[in-house]
Design a protein around this motif. Sequence first.
Motif, mmCIF file in Angstrom:
data_model
loop_
_atom_site.group_PDB
_atom_site.id
_atom_site.type_symbol
_atom_site.label_atom_id
_atom_site.label_comp_id
_atom_site.label_asym_id
_atom_site.label_seq_id
_atom_site.Cartn_x
_atom_site.Cartn_y
_atom_site.Cartn_z
ATOM 1 N N GLY A 1 4.154 8.771 6.454
ATOM 2 C CA GLY A 1 3.962 10.046 5.774
ATOM 3 C C GLY A 1 3.670 9.864 4.301
ATOM 4 N N PHE A 2 4.402 8.963 3.667
ATOM 5 C CA PHE A 2 4.138 8.679 2.255
ATOM 6 C C PHE A 2 2.741 8.086 2.069
ATOM 7 N N GLN A 3 2.315 7.253 3.015
ATOM 8 C CA GLN A 3 0.984 6.672 2.916
ATOM 9 C C GLN A 3 -0.087 7.743 3.016
ATOM 10 N N ARG A 4 0.102 8.691 3.935
ATOM 11 C CA ARG A 4 -0.849 9.802 4.042
ATOM 12 C C ARG A 4 -0.877 10.606 2.742
ATOM 13 N N TRP A 5 0.287 10.847 2.180
ATOM 14 C CA TRP A 5 0.381 11.608 0.944
ATOM 15 C C TRP A 5 -0.321 10.859 -0.190
ATOM 16 N N ALA A 6 -0.039 9.561 -0.295
ATOM 17 C CA ALA A 6 -0.675 8.757 -1.335
ATOM 18 C C ALA A 6 -2.194 8.762 -1.180
ATOM 19 N N THR A 7 -2.663 8.755 0.059
ATOM 20 C CA THR A 7 -4.101 8.743 0.307
ATOM 21 C C THR A 7 -4.776 9.990 -0.244
ATOM 22 N N THR A 8 -4.112 11.145 -0.131
ATOM 23 C CA THR A 8 -4.713 12.370 -0.674
ATOM 24 C C THR A 8 -4.818 12.293 -2.197
ATOM 25 N N ILE A 9 -3.823 11.706 -2.845
ATOM 26 C CA ILE A 9 -3.874 11.552 -4.299
ATOM 27 C C ILE A 9 -4.929 10.517 -4.672
ATOM 28 N N GLN A 10 -4.959 9.420 -3.927
ATOM 29 C CA GLN A 10 -5.952 8.378 -4.179
ATOM 30 C C GLN A 10 -7.368 8.940 -4.082
ATOM 31 N N GLY A 11 -7.588 9.841 -3.126
ATOM 32 C CA GLY A 11 -8.914 10.415 -2.960
ATOM 33 C C GLY A 11 -9.396 11.104 -4.222
ATOM 34 N N GLY A 12 -8.493 11.887 -4.845
ATOM 35 C CA GLY A 12 -8.862 12.558 -6.075
ATOM 36 C C GLY A 12 -9.146 11.592 -7.202
ATOM 37 N N LEU A 13 -8.304 10.594 -7.363
ATOM 38 C CA LEU A 13 -8.486 9.646 -8.459
ATOM 39 C C LEU A 13 -9.672 8.712 -8.211
ATOM 40 N N ARG A 14 -9.947 8.400 -6.959
ATOM 41 C CA ARG A 14 -11.148 7.609 -6.665
ATOM 42 C C ARG A 14 -12.404 8.401 -7.019
ATOM 43 N N GLU A 15 -12.378 9.699 -6.739
ATOM 44 C CA GLU A 15 -13.514 10.541 -7.112
ATOM 45 C C GLU A 15 -13.660 10.596 -8.626
ATOM 46 N N MET A 16 -12.543 10.672 -9.326
ATOM 47 C CA MET A 16 -12.570 10.663 -10.787
ATOM 48 C C MET A 16 -13.204 9.361 -11.282
ATOM 49 N N SER A 17 -12.852 8.267 -10.642
ATOM 50 C CA SER A 17 -13.413 6.970 -11.023
ATOM 51 C C SER A 17 -14.905 6.908 -10.709
ATOM 52 N N ALA A 18 -15.279 7.404 -9.522
ATOM 53 C CA ALA A 18 -16.681 7.361 -9.120
ATOM 54 C C ALA A 18 -17.565 8.188 -10.050
ATOM 55 N N ASP B 1 -6.033 3.603 -7.139
ATOM 56 C CA ASP B 1 -5.008 3.522 -6.099
ATOM 57 C C ASP B 1 -3.636 3.243 -6.719
ATOM 58 N N ARG B 2 -3.607 2.365 -7.704
ATOM 59 C CA ARG B 2 -2.349 2.051 -8.385
ATOM 60 C C ARG B 2 -1.835 3.264 -9.173
ATOM 61 N N LEU B 3 -2.751 3.974 -9.804
ATOM 62 C CA LEU B 3 -2.366 5.181 -10.533
ATOM 63 C C LEU B 3 -1.835 6.252 -9.574
ATOM 64 N N ALA B 4 -2.439 6.346 -8.402
ATOM 65 C CA ALA B 4 -1.975 7.317 -7.408
ATOM 66 C C ALA B 4 -0.562 6.997 -6.949
ATOM 67 N N LEU B 5 -0.283 5.713 -6.704
ATOM 68 C CA LEU B 5 1.071 5.317 -6.309
ATOM 69 C C LEU B 5 2.069 5.598 -7.431
ATOM 70 N N ALA B 6 1.658 5.357 -8.674
ATOM 71 C CA ALA B 6 2.540 5.646 -9.806
ATOM 72 C C ALA B 6 2.838 7.128 -9.887
ATOM 73 N N LEU B 7 1.833 7.956 -9.622
ATOM 74 C CA LEU B 7 2.031 9.403 -9.673
ATOM 75 C C LEU B 7 2.970 9.857 -8.563
ATOM 76 N N LEU B 8 2.806 9.314 -7.371
ATOM 77 C CA LEU B 8 3.689 9.672 -6.261
ATOM 78 C C LEU B 8 5.114 9.201 -6.528
ATOM 79 N N ALA B 9 5.262 7.986 -7.070
ATOM 80 C CA ALA B 9 6.593 7.470 -7.395
ATOM 81 C C ALA B 9 7.253 8.317 -8.485
ATOM 82 N N ALA B 10 6.466 8.725 -9.489
ATOM 83 C CA ALA B 10 7.000 9.586 -10.545
ATOM 84 C C ALA B 10 7.462 10.917 -9.966
ATOM 85 N N LEU B 11 6.685 11.444 -9.037
ATOM 86 C CA LEU B 11 7.060 12.700 -8.383
ATOM 87 C C LEU B 11 8.368 12.549 -7.622
ATOM 88 N N GLN B 12 8.506 11.458 -6.863
ATOM 89 C CA GLN B 12 9.726 11.272 -6.064
ATOM 90 C C GLN B 12 10.962 11.131 -6.945
#
Length: 201
Positions: A132-149, A160-171
């Motif tokens: 579940g956390f992986q699915r959640w991280a993937t949705t955040i990664q999608g946004g940040l990957r688009e920002m990068s693209a 991807d690393r920034l997305a994990l940091a954001l999810l960890a900060a949220l938790q």
Amino acid sequence: MTTTAPCRLTRKGRETRQRIVTAAADLIFERGVAHTTTEDVRAAAGVSSSQLYHYFEDKPALVRAVIEHQTDTIVEGQQTFDLSTLDGLRVWRDWVVQHQVELNYTGGCPIGSLGSELAETDSDGRDLVAAGFQRWATTIQGGLREMSAQGRLAADADPDRLALALLAALQGGLLLTQVERDTKALEASLDAVIDLIERSA
């Protein structure tokens, strides 16, 4: 152990099963797994014991269904936000904080709280929470990957690393909000990572 597959049920059966899962999710969010009994769920859902056990052979099977339900709810909600822009990230951040205020700072994260309770006692449940956390991280990664693209992140920034940091900060922020009954830590943790993303732009 398995649960009755929703795709094999009639419409009425799917509705009954969903009513059970929703009732269980609400009770577990309020009380935790250990303090929620199948009898509590049966009463809250307005079903008989035979109905409950028709869909879920035991409490662990019901808990696994709750994990999947909470994951689906969170991921679907996350996908309504545009995380490919700084403005979108801040809109999401403000919603998260306001949602905790509306919940009166209780409950923590619906997935995180399950993970904390099941991590050392239920390997199947832990694996589902991790997925579940992986699915959640993937949705955040999608946004940040688009920002990068789109060139809105520095070439050496790792979305991807920034997305994990954001999810960890949220938790961490949600846990401290639950304990302290205040959103200051949640706001600070999310702001810190979003500021980091902005500096990477």
